[in-house]
Scaffold this motif. Structure first.
Motif, short mmCIF file in Angstrom:
data_model
loop_
_atom_site.label_atom_id
_atom_site.label_comp_id
_atom_site.label_asym_id
_atom_site.label_seq_id
_atom_site.Cartn_x
_atom_site.Cartn_y
_atom_site.Cartn_z
N ASP A 122 7.92 9.59 -1.05
CA ASP A 122 7.11 8.64 -1.81
C ASP A 122 6.08 9.43 -2.61
N ASP A 123 6.09 9.29 -3.93
CA ASP A 123 5.19 10.09 -4.76
C ASP A 123 3.72 9.78 -4.49
N LEU A 124 3.39 8.55 -4.15
CA LEU A 124 1.99 8.21 -3.88
C LEU A 124 1.50 8.85 -2.58
N ILE A 125 2.37 8.89 -1.59
CA ILE A 125 2.03 9.57 -0.34
C ILE A 125 1.86 11.07 -0.60
N ALA A 126 2.72 11.64 -1.42
CA ALA A 126 2.62 13.06 -1.76
C ALA A 126 1.29 13.36 -2.48
N LEU A 127 0.90 12.51 -3.42
CA LEU A 127 -0.38 12.70 -4.11
C LEU A 127 -1.57 12.59 -3.15
N GLY A 128 -1.49 11.62 -2.25
CA GLY A 128 -2.54 11.48 -1.23
C GLY A 128 -2.62 12.70 -0.33
N ALA A 129 -1.45 13.22 0.03
CA ALA A 129 -1.40 14.43 0.87
C ALA A 129 -2.01 15.61 0.12
N LEU A 130 -1.73 15.71 -1.18
CA LEU A 130 -2.31 16.79 -1.99
C LEU A 130 -3.84 16.68 -2.01
N LYS A 131 -4.34 15.49 -2.26
CA LYS A 131 -5.80 15.28 -2.29
C LYS A 131 -6.44 15.66 -0.96
#
Length: 142
Positions: A122-131
């Motif tokens: 999930d791209d949104l989970i990936a972005l959250g993980a990056l943050k």
């Protein structure tokens, strides 16, 4: 241009700056830079703080030049490589039947420039993980 993603106070140099995020079919590709004057490695205290915050990092599989488990190389690993493993670890904490993998490649050590890729569900989970990973790395300064 979009300013680099960093988590920092206005008076400090970030440990790692994300210059570009690209989503490919099943992976997130990051162009990251270790700013001049910042140690490119985590160091023993930074590694200890990271393991205290994310104990599961100690059990990550890692293909590296030393052929050693990730926990053994964490203190000596580069900040981009630590970011790769943090993004994987944070994504894996979300319920999903998936195996997460990534790669880190120096494009120019002299310029502190590296490419990190990590797959995602999930791209949104990936972005959250990056943050969240960037925030954790900011708290590991020696």
């Amino acid at each position: 241009p979009i300013p680099p993603m960093t988590m920092r106070s206005p008076t400090t140099v970030p440990r790692l700056a994300v210059e570009r995020v690209t989503f490919e079919r099943d992976r997130m590709a990051l162009l990251v830079r270790v700013p001049e004057g910042v140690d490119a490695c985590l160091g023993p205290r930074g590694a200890a703080r990271l393991l205290a915050a994310r104990p599961s990092l100690a059990f990550h599989t890692c293909l590296n030049a030393e052929d050693a488990p990730f926990a053994e190389v964490l203190a000596r690993t580069s900040l981009p490589h630590a970011l790769e493993h943090l993004v994987i670890d944070l994504q894996a904490a979300n319920p999903a039947d998936a195996t997460f993998v990534g790669t880190t490649e120096w494009l120019s050590r002299r310029d502190g420039l590296a490419r990190v890729t990590v797959n995602f569900i999930d791209d949104l989970i990936a972005l959250g993980a990056l943050k969240d990973a960037l925030a954790l790395l900011e708290g590991t300064g020696e």
